[in-house]
Design a protein around this motif. Structure first.
Motif, PDB file in Angstrom:
ATOM      1  N   ASP A  17      -6.876  -6.826   4.987  1.00 55.61           N
ATOM      2  CA  ASP A  17      -7.461  -5.642   5.629  1.00 55.61           C
ATOM      3  C   ASP A  17      -7.511  -5.762   7.151  1.00 55.61           C
ATOM      4  O   ASP A  17      -8.394  -5.194   7.792  1.00 55.61           O
ATOM      5  CB  ASP A  17      -8.884  -5.353   5.096  1.00 55.61           C
ATOM      6  CG  ASP A  17      -8.865  -4.856   3.661  1.00 55.61           C
ATOM      7  OD1 ASP A  17      -7.856  -4.259   3.242  1.00 55.61           O
ATOM      8  OD2 ASP A  17      -9.859  -5.076   2.949  1.00 55.61           O
ATOM      9  N   TYR A  63      -0.573  -5.511   8.890  1.00 58.91           N
ATOM     10  CA  TYR A  63       0.486  -5.218   7.924  1.00 58.91           C
ATOM     11  C   TYR A  63       1.741  -6.028   8.204  1.00 58.91           C
ATOM     12  O   TYR A  63       2.118  -6.206   9.362  1.00 58.91           O
ATOM     13  CB  TYR A  63       0.912  -3.744   8.007  1.00 58.91           C
ATOM     14  CG  TYR A  63      -0.104  -2.759   7.523  1.00 58.91           C
ATOM     15  CD1 TYR A  63      -0.305  -2.528   6.167  1.00 58.91           C
ATOM     16  CD2 TYR A  63      -0.868  -2.032   8.436  1.00 58.91           C
ATOM     17  CE1 TYR A  63      -1.239  -1.603   5.721  1.00 58.91           C
ATOM     18  CE2 TYR A  63      -1.805  -1.103   8.002  1.00 58.91           C
ATOM     19  CZ  TYR A  63      -1.987  -0.895   6.639  1.00 58.91           C
ATOM     20  OH  TYR A  63      -2.914   0.014   6.207  1.00 58.91           O
ATOM     21  N   ASP A 102      -4.333   3.645  10.020  1.00 54.21           N
ATOM     22  CA  ASP A 102      -5.391   2.835  10.633  1.00 54.21           C
ATOM     23  C   ASP A 102      -4.814   2.076  11.828  1.00 54.21           C
ATOM     24  O   ASP A 102      -3.607   2.028  12.012  1.00 54.21           O
ATOM     25  CB  ASP A 102      -6.005   1.879   9.591  1.00 54.21           C
ATOM     26  CG  ASP A 102      -4.945   1.246   8.723  1.00 54.21           C
ATOM     27  OD1 ASP A 102      -3.952   0.750   9.284  1.00 54.21           O
ATOM     28  OD2 ASP A 102      -5.086   1.260   7.491  1.00 54.21           O
ATOM     29  N   HIS A 155       1.044  -4.155  13.199  1.00 50.82           N
ATOM     30  CA  HIS A 155       2.176  -4.234  12.275  1.00 50.82           C
ATOM     31  C   HIS A 155       3.130  -5.328  12.735  1.00 50.82           C
ATOM     32  O   HIS A 155       3.342  -5.500  13.939  1.00 50.82           O
ATOM     33  CB  HIS A 155       2.986  -2.938  12.282  1.00 50.82           C
ATOM     34  CG  HIS A 155       2.267  -1.727  11.806  1.00 50.82           C
ATOM     35  ND1 HIS A 155       2.897  -0.507  11.691  1.00 50.82           N
ATOM     36  CD2 HIS A 155       0.992  -1.530  11.401  1.00 50.82           C
ATOM     37  CE1 HIS A 155       2.041   0.391  11.241  1.00 50.82           C
ATOM     38  NE2 HIS A 155       0.868  -0.196  11.076  1.00 50.82           N
ATOM     39  N   TRP A 177      -4.513  -1.078  12.566  1.00 48.57           N
ATOM     40  CA  TRP A 177      -4.144  -2.489  12.398  1.00 48.57           C
ATOM     41  C   TRP A 177      -2.757  -2.792  12.961  1.00 48.57           C
ATOM     42  O   TRP A 177      -1.863  -1.949  12.909  1.00 48.57           O
ATOM     43  CB  TRP A 177      -4.153  -2.875  10.919  1.00 48.57           C
ATOM     44  CG  TRP A 177      -5.426  -2.610  10.186  1.00 48.57           C
ATOM     45  CD1 TRP A 177      -6.654  -2.344  10.731  1.00 48.57           C
ATOM     46  CD2 TRP A 177      -5.598  -2.556   8.777  1.00 48.57           C
ATOM     47  NE1 TRP A 177      -7.575  -2.140   9.727  1.00 48.57           N
ATOM     48  CE2 TRP A 177      -6.958  -2.258   8.517  1.00 48.57           C
ATOM     49  CE3 TRP A 177      -4.740  -2.726   7.686  1.00 48.57           C
ATOM     50  CZ2 TRP A 177      -7.475  -2.150   7.240  1.00 48.57           C
ATOM     51  CZ3 TRP A 177      -5.256  -2.620   6.408  1.00 48.57           C
ATOM     52  CH2 TRP A 177      -6.608  -2.337   6.187  1.00 48.57           C
ATOM     53  N   PRO A 237       0.712   4.148   7.263  1.00 47.40           N
ATOM     54  CA  PRO A 237      -0.752   4.056   7.248  1.00 47.40           C
ATOM     55  C   PRO A 237      -1.300   4.466   8.618  1.00 47.40           C
ATOM     56  O   PRO A 237      -0.689   4.171   9.641  1.00 47.40           O
ATOM     57  CB  PRO A 237      -1.018   2.568   6.988  1.00 47.40           C
ATOM     58  CG  PRO A 237       0.241   2.052   6.387  1.00 47.40           C
ATOM     59  CD  PRO A 237       1.350   2.882   6.948  1.00 47.40           C
ATOM     60  N   PHE A 244       4.916  -1.272   3.301  1.00 44.10           N
ATOM     61  CA  PHE A 244       3.762  -1.748   4.070  1.00 44.10           C
ATOM     62  C   PHE A 244       2.873  -2.625   3.194  1.00 44.10           C
ATOM     63  O   PHE A 244       2.354  -2.161   2.180  1.00 44.10           O
ATOM     64  CB  PHE A 244       2.944  -0.552   4.585  1.00 44.10           C
ATOM     65  CG  PHE A 244       3.594   0.182   5.719  1.00 44.10           C
ATOM     66  CD1 PHE A 244       3.204  -0.051   7.037  1.00 44.10           C
ATOM     67  CD2 PHE A 244       4.597   1.112   5.479  1.00 44.10           C
ATOM     68  CE1 PHE A 244       3.815   0.633   8.092  1.00 44.10           C
ATOM     69  CE2 PHE A 244       5.207   1.804   6.523  1.00 44.10           C
ATOM     70  CZ  PHE A 244       4.807   1.561   7.830  1.00 44.10           C
ATOM     71  N   TYR A 245       2.707  -3.884   3.604  1.00 46.26           N
ATOM     72  CA  TYR A 245       1.843  -4.831   2.900  1.00 46.26           C
ATOM     73  C   TYR A 245       0.548  -5.011   3.690  1.00 46.26           C
ATOM     74  O   TYR A 245       0.583  -5.481   4.832  1.00 46.26           O
ATOM     75  CB  TYR A 245       2.529  -6.198   2.758  1.00 46.26           C
ATOM     76  CG  TYR A 245       3.749  -6.172   1.863  1.00 46.26           C
ATOM     77  CD1 TYR A 245       3.637  -6.436   0.497  1.00 46.26           C
ATOM     78  CD2 TYR A 245       5.011  -5.877   2.380  1.00 46.26           C
ATOM     79  CE1 TYR A 245       4.761  -6.400  -0.324  1.00 46.26           C
ATOM     80  CE2 TYR A 245       6.127  -5.836   1.569  1.00 46.26           C
ATOM     81  CZ  TYR A 245       5.998  -6.107   0.213  1.00 46.26           C
ATOM     82  OH  TYR A 245       7.110  -6.072  -0.596  1.00 46.26           O
ATOM     83  N   ASN A 246      -0.567  -4.620   3.084  1.00 48.83           N
ATOM     84  CA  ASN A 246      -1.878  -4.832   3.705  1.00 48.83           C
ATOM     85  C   ASN A 246      -2.262  -6.289   3.510  1.00 48.83           C
ATOM     86  O   ASN A 246      -2.306  -6.786   2.389  1.00 48.83           O
ATOM     87  CB  ASN A 246      -2.892  -3.891   3.028  1.00 48.83           C
ATOM     88  CG  ASN A 246      -4.342  -4.262   3.317  1.00 48.83           C
ATOM     89  OD1 ASN A 246      -4.641  -5.162   4.092  1.00 48.83           O
ATOM     90  ND2 ASN A 246      -5.250  -3.557   2.679  1.00 48.83           N
ATOM     91  N   VAL A 272       0.811  -1.218   0.000  1.00 49.16           N
ATOM     92  CA  VAL A 272       0.000   0.000   0.000  1.00 49.16           C
ATOM     93  C   VAL A 272       0.844   1.268   0.000  1.00 49.16           C
ATOM     94  O   VAL A 272       0.427   2.276  -0.561  1.00 49.16           O
ATOM     95  CB  VAL A 272      -1.031   0.053   1.155  1.00 49.16           C
ATOM     96  CG1 VAL A 272      -2.141  -0.939   0.914  1.00 49.16           C
ATOM     97  CG2 VAL A 272      -0.388  -0.175   2.498  1.00 49.16           C
TER      98      VAL A 272
END
Length: 193
Positions: free
Chosen positions: A69, A72, A21, A25, A23, A19, A64-66, A9
């Motif tokens: 959803d 990461y 959000d 990491h 989430w 990012p 950063f790999y989502n 992303v």
């Protein structure tokens, strides 16, 4: 873990680009050419999501790999690569250090080492840095397909002793060729979510 979505992303160099959000990491750290990209691709069932390269030192940003959803993978530049200028190495070091010490979403560092070789001084520095900041570390000993199964324990013992691994930090024998250790790695990662 069933991966239904995996995409890069953003490639970030400073905190305001991370990012925003909530989430979790998981940072992926390791020497240049240790197999981080192959690990990412194997874990995510993708052939070329993370670019593998015969030229070490390709990753120069925080990638950063989502995933699904919900969290990461954050691929950080490989360390210990000599053909990069001292200035670049220092800039990468600062960028990695800033991320590792300021990200509130970082749950664990996935440190990738080559099972065939004794960990380097750089590997020790990375592990000790994480321990200094009280970060959980998941050690992935990759390239297990390159040595006979009967020698895995001997090699893991060298890794554990060289890094002086905290008994709470899991060590996974992994091969991106055969998929060995993939399910174990996922079950450990999920414990930190």
């Amino acid at each position: 873990m069933k991966v239904t979505k995996a995409e890069i992303v953003i490639s970030a160099v400073k905190p305001e680009q991370y990012p925003n959000d909530p989430w979790p990491h998981f940072a992926l750290a390791g020497r240049s050419n240790v197999g981080k990209s192959s690990f990412i691709n194997k874990m995510l069932n993708r052939k070329n999501l993370a670019r593998t390269s015969s030229k070490p030192g390709k990753t120069q940003t925080l990638n950063f790999y989502n995933i699904n959803d919900i969290f990461y993978f954050v691929d950080v530049p490989g360390y210990g690569f000599a053909k990069v200028s001292k200035k670049d190495r220092e800039a990468w070091g600062k960028m990695i250090e800033t991320y590792l010490t300021t990200s509130e979403n970082l749950r664990a560092v996935i440190q990738i080492v080559d099972i065939r070789h004794k960990p380097t001084e750089d590997d020790k520095l990375m592990y000790n840095f994480c321990k200094h900041y009280e970060m959980p570390v998941i050690i992935i000993a990759t390239k297990a397909d390159k040595i006979p199964k009967g020698k895995w324990d001997k090699h893991l013992k060298v890794i554990k002793e060289t890094l002086n691994i905290d008994p709470n930090d899991p060590v996974v024998t992994f091969s991106s060729e055969t998929g060995k250790g993939k399910d174990e790695a996922w079950s450990i990662i999920q414990r930190y979510m």
